[in-house]
Design an enzyme around this catalytic site. Structure first.
Site, PDB file in Angstrom:
ATOM      1  N   SER A   1       1.197  -1.376   0.018  1.00 23.04           N
ATOM      2  CA  SER A   1       0.126  -0.225   0.436  1.00 23.04           C
ATOM      3  C   SER A   1       1.112   1.118  -0.208  1.00 23.04           C
ATOM      4  O   SER A   1       1.768   1.308  -0.715  1.00 23.04           O
ATOM      5  CB  SER A   1      -0.484  -0.340   1.368  1.00 23.04           C
ATOM      6  OG  SER A   1      -1.505   1.296   1.050  1.00 23.04           O
TER       7      SER A   1
ATOM      8  N   HIS B   1      -2.312  -1.011  -3.914  1.00 25.19           N
ATOM      9  CA  HIS B   1      -4.066  -0.265  -3.210  1.00 25.19           C
ATOM     10  C   HIS B   1      -3.164   0.810  -4.472  1.00 25.19           C
ATOM     11  O   HIS B   1      -2.365   1.736  -3.585  1.00 25.19           O
ATOM     12  CB  HIS B   1      -3.305  -0.085  -1.959  1.00 25.19           C
ATOM     13  CG  HIS B   1      -4.196  -1.331  -0.935  1.00 25.19           C
ATOM     14  ND1 HIS B   1      -4.246  -1.120   0.415  1.00 25.19           N
ATOM     15  CD2 HIS B   1      -4.168  -2.198  -0.959  1.00 25.19           C
ATOM     16  CE1 HIS B   1      -4.671  -1.487   1.454  1.00 25.19           C
ATOM     17  NE2 HIS B   1      -4.789  -2.702  -0.053  1.00 25.19           N
TER      18      HIS B   1
ATOM     19  N   ASP C   1      -4.622  -4.574   5.731  1.00 24.68           N
ATOM     20  CA  ASP C   1      -4.685  -5.807   4.725  1.00 24.68           C
ATOM     21  C   ASP C   1      -3.329  -6.648   4.529  1.00 24.68           C
ATOM     22  O   ASP C   1      -2.104  -6.470   4.224  1.00 24.68           O
ATOM     23  CB  ASP C   1      -5.503  -4.450   3.604  1.00 24.68           C
ATOM     24  CG  ASP C   1      -5.898  -5.310   2.192  1.00 24.68           C
ATOM     25  OD1 ASP C   1      -6.565  -6.995   2.556  1.00 24.68           O
ATOM     26  OD2 ASP C   1      -5.266  -5.021   0.948  1.00 24.68           O
TER      27      ASP C   1
END
Length: 350
Positions: free
Chosen positions: A165, A191, A288
């Site tokens: 991310s 992401h 995540d």
């Protein structure tokens, strides 16, 4: 509670006003000043010493990229880029991340007020992450070819599964560049919003020996190829079709507030590949991927997490380590070599 001090730089008075409204609506941050261009911003940085800068990429008097490059050399600070959602905007944003920007948010094409207010929580999360981020030194440009590692063997059964991310675009580049052309297939969920992943894949493809592309639904997974989850609209999953691995793209609800989600990819890899996979979780905020990496480990995969010292944001790796999901914690500079070492290991796991 000390508030995060933010300076907003944008040539649009509307965007400056909306960003101020959004940021000031969160109790832990405040806009201390706004600037219509980088030259005004330069003086306001000296005056207010902000914790985070939001910076439009295209402005009069001085280009946002030129200003960012000067800023990161002379007065490094956390920067969140504000970009238009266009192909050119995507390319400029990726260049900004290379220059040291922490993250970016996009301006909606239509209905800019509604679009930015809808992004309120996302913008606030990115500013919080930027305020805690570890800044990278901007290295002088190098035109030397990257050192390529040697693959211990090529096998269509082996896979590398990666999640990242905040800070991930540069971390992914650093992992992929040293890998040889005959590396096993690699699947990556980073992401990223729709419209940016194709430009990101093209940029990586030009830099790497492996072939890098944005993934397509139903395509067969091949050695020497890297498949990047398309941003924004779908989750990427690994599946099986007979003896082959295949990619599935599924439009479903966000997981852990993200689409694509690292957890979705990791859980699918645990089921489809088991001990034939290596799972790698890189820099990023939030959790995540942590549960998915644990599922991969329990299915027999080797797993690793990027270490705190080399992360821009030590969120996702920290959560994975806390769950016991990582077999090893590895500095970013060593991850490529560790992947190939693990691929050469003998035993019940790759």
């Amino acid at each position: 509670m000390k508030k995060i001090k933010v300076l907003c730089v944008d040539d649009s008075a509307l965007v400056r006003g909306l960003m101020t409204e959004i940021i000031n609506s969160h109790p832990d941050m405040e806009v201390v000043a706004t600037a219509p261009d980088p030259l005004v911003a330069r003086e306001l940085i000296k005056k207010h010493n902000p914790d985070v800068l939001t910076l439009d990429v295209e402005m009069p008097r001085m280009d946002g990229l030129d200003f960012l490059e000067k800023l990161m050399r002379l007065r490094p600070m956390p920067v969140v880029m504000v970009s238009s959602l266009t192909e050119r905007g995507g390319e400029i944003t990726l260049r900004a991340l290379e220059l040291g920007a922490i993250d970016f948010v996009t301006k909606p094409k239509l209905g800019i007020r509604d679009g930015l207010i809808e992004y309120s929580e996302v913008i606030a999360d990115k500013i919080r992450a930027a305020s805690r981020a570890r800044l990278r030194a901007l290295a002088p440009a190098s035109h030397a070819a990257p050192l390529r590692l040697r693959s211990p063997f090529a096998s269509s059964e082996k896979l590398v599964i990666v999640g990242a991310s905040t800070g991930g675009t540069e971390a992914i580049r650093e992992v992929l560049q040293p890998l040889p052309a005959d590396s096993p297939a690699i699947l990556i969920t980073q992401h990223m919003l729709a419209g940016f992943t194709r430009s990101f894949a093209q940029r990586l493809d030009a830099l790497c020996a492996v072939t890098v592309r944005e993934a397509s639904d139903g395509e067969r997974v091949l050695p020497g190829h890297v498949y990047l989850a398309p941003g924004g609209e779908t989750h990427m999953r690994l599946g099986r079709s007979g003896a082959n691995y295949v990619i599935g793209l599924q439009a479903s609800e966000p997981v852990n507030r993200h689409r694509p989600s690292v957890d979705v990819l990791f859980h699918s890899a645990a089921e489809a590949a088991g001990g034939n996979a290596i799972g790698v979780i890189l820099t990023g905020m939030g959790k995540d991927g942590a549960a998915g990496l644990l599922a991969m480990k329990r299915a027999g995969a080797r797993t690793m997490a990027q270490d705190e010292a080399s992360c821009v944001v030590f969120g996702m790796p920290r959560e994975a380590i806390a769950l016991g999901a990582a077999d090893e914690v590895v500095p970013l500079a060593d991850i490529s070599e560790r992947i190939l070492t693990r691929l050469g290991d003998r035993g019940h796991r790759v």
